[in-house]
Design a protein around this motif. Sequence first.
Motif, short mmCIF file in Angstrom:
data_model
loop_
_atom_site.label_atom_id
_atom_site.label_comp_id
_atom_site.label_asym_id
_atom_site.label_seq_id
_atom_site.Cartn_x
_atom_site.Cartn_y
_atom_site.Cartn_z
N ASP A 65 0.86 -1.19 0.00
CA ASP A 65 0.00 0.00 0.00
C ASP A 65 0.89 1.23 0.00
N MET A 66 1.03 1.83 -1.17
CA MET A 66 1.85 3.02 -1.30
C MET A 66 0.99 4.18 -1.79
N GLY A 67 -0.24 4.23 -1.30
CA GLY A 67 -1.18 5.23 -1.77
C GLY A 67 -1.96 4.68 -2.95
N THR A 68 -3.01 5.35 -3.30
CA THR A 68 -3.91 4.83 -4.32
C THR A 68 -3.26 4.70 -5.70
N ASP A 69 -2.31 5.54 -6.04
CA ASP A 69 -1.69 5.47 -7.36
C ASP A 69 -0.72 4.30 -7.51
N ASN A 70 -0.12 3.88 -6.42
CA ASN A 70 0.90 2.83 -6.48
C ASN A 70 0.53 1.56 -5.72
N ALA A 71 -0.66 1.44 -5.19
CA ALA A 71 -1.06 0.24 -4.46
C ALA A 71 -1.03 -0.96 -5.41
N HIS A 72 -0.47 -2.07 -4.94
CA HIS A 72 -0.40 -3.29 -5.74
C HIS A 72 -0.10 -4.48 -4.84
N ARG A 73 -0.06 -5.64 -5.44
CA ARG A 73 0.26 -6.86 -4.69
C ARG A 73 1.52 -7.48 -5.28
N LEU A 74 2.39 -7.91 -4.40
CA LEU A 74 3.56 -8.70 -4.78
C LEU A 74 3.32 -10.08 -4.19
N ILE A 75 3.23 -11.08 -5.04
CA ILE A 75 2.96 -12.44 -4.59
C ILE A 75 4.16 -13.31 -4.96
N VAL A 76 4.76 -13.93 -3.94
CA VAL A 76 6.00 -14.68 -4.13
C VAL A 76 5.79 -16.14 -3.76
N LEU A 77 6.19 -17.01 -4.67
CA LEU A 77 6.18 -18.45 -4.43
C LEU A 77 7.63 -18.90 -4.37
N ASP A 78 8.09 -19.24 -3.17
CA ASP A 78 9.45 -19.76 -3.00
C ASP A 78 9.43 -21.26 -3.25
N VAL A 79 10.33 -21.72 -4.10
CA VAL A 79 10.45 -23.15 -4.37
C VAL A 79 11.92 -23.54 -4.35
N THR A 80 12.16 -24.80 -4.08
CA THR A 80 13.52 -25.33 -4.13
C THR A 80 13.90 -25.60 -5.58
#
Length: 116
Positions: A65-80
């Motif tokens: 949440d960086m304000g309405t103009d920059n709000a986004h989601r970072l979704i990370v899947l860590d795998v071996t």
Amino acid sequence: MPENFNRDSWASWYAEQHLKTDSAIEKIFYLPTNADEREIRFIEINTLIGDRTEDSLEPIDFGIDMGTDNAHRLIVLDVTPAQWQQIQSENLSLPDGWSLDEMIAFPNDQLETLPQ
């Protein structure tokens, strides 16, 4: 950090930061296909996590949440590395809606493509 939200620019910036700060991450794959326009999906090949052979793969959602103009989601899947090989050979499924189509590897000089 990019000034305005552009998904690809932010993905590149995040990948650079993750590779700089976590030596256990060998590669990062950015998966834009099927993702919402304000969602960045990464698969990170991580050498220090344990194999989860019994469990399904679960990504971690870092709502940004960086304000309405920059709000986004970072979704990370860590795998071996072994899990990554299983994903590539289609013996291990990605989370629903995730696709390797049009994936982008970071760093870019390590771009990999799936066998046809």
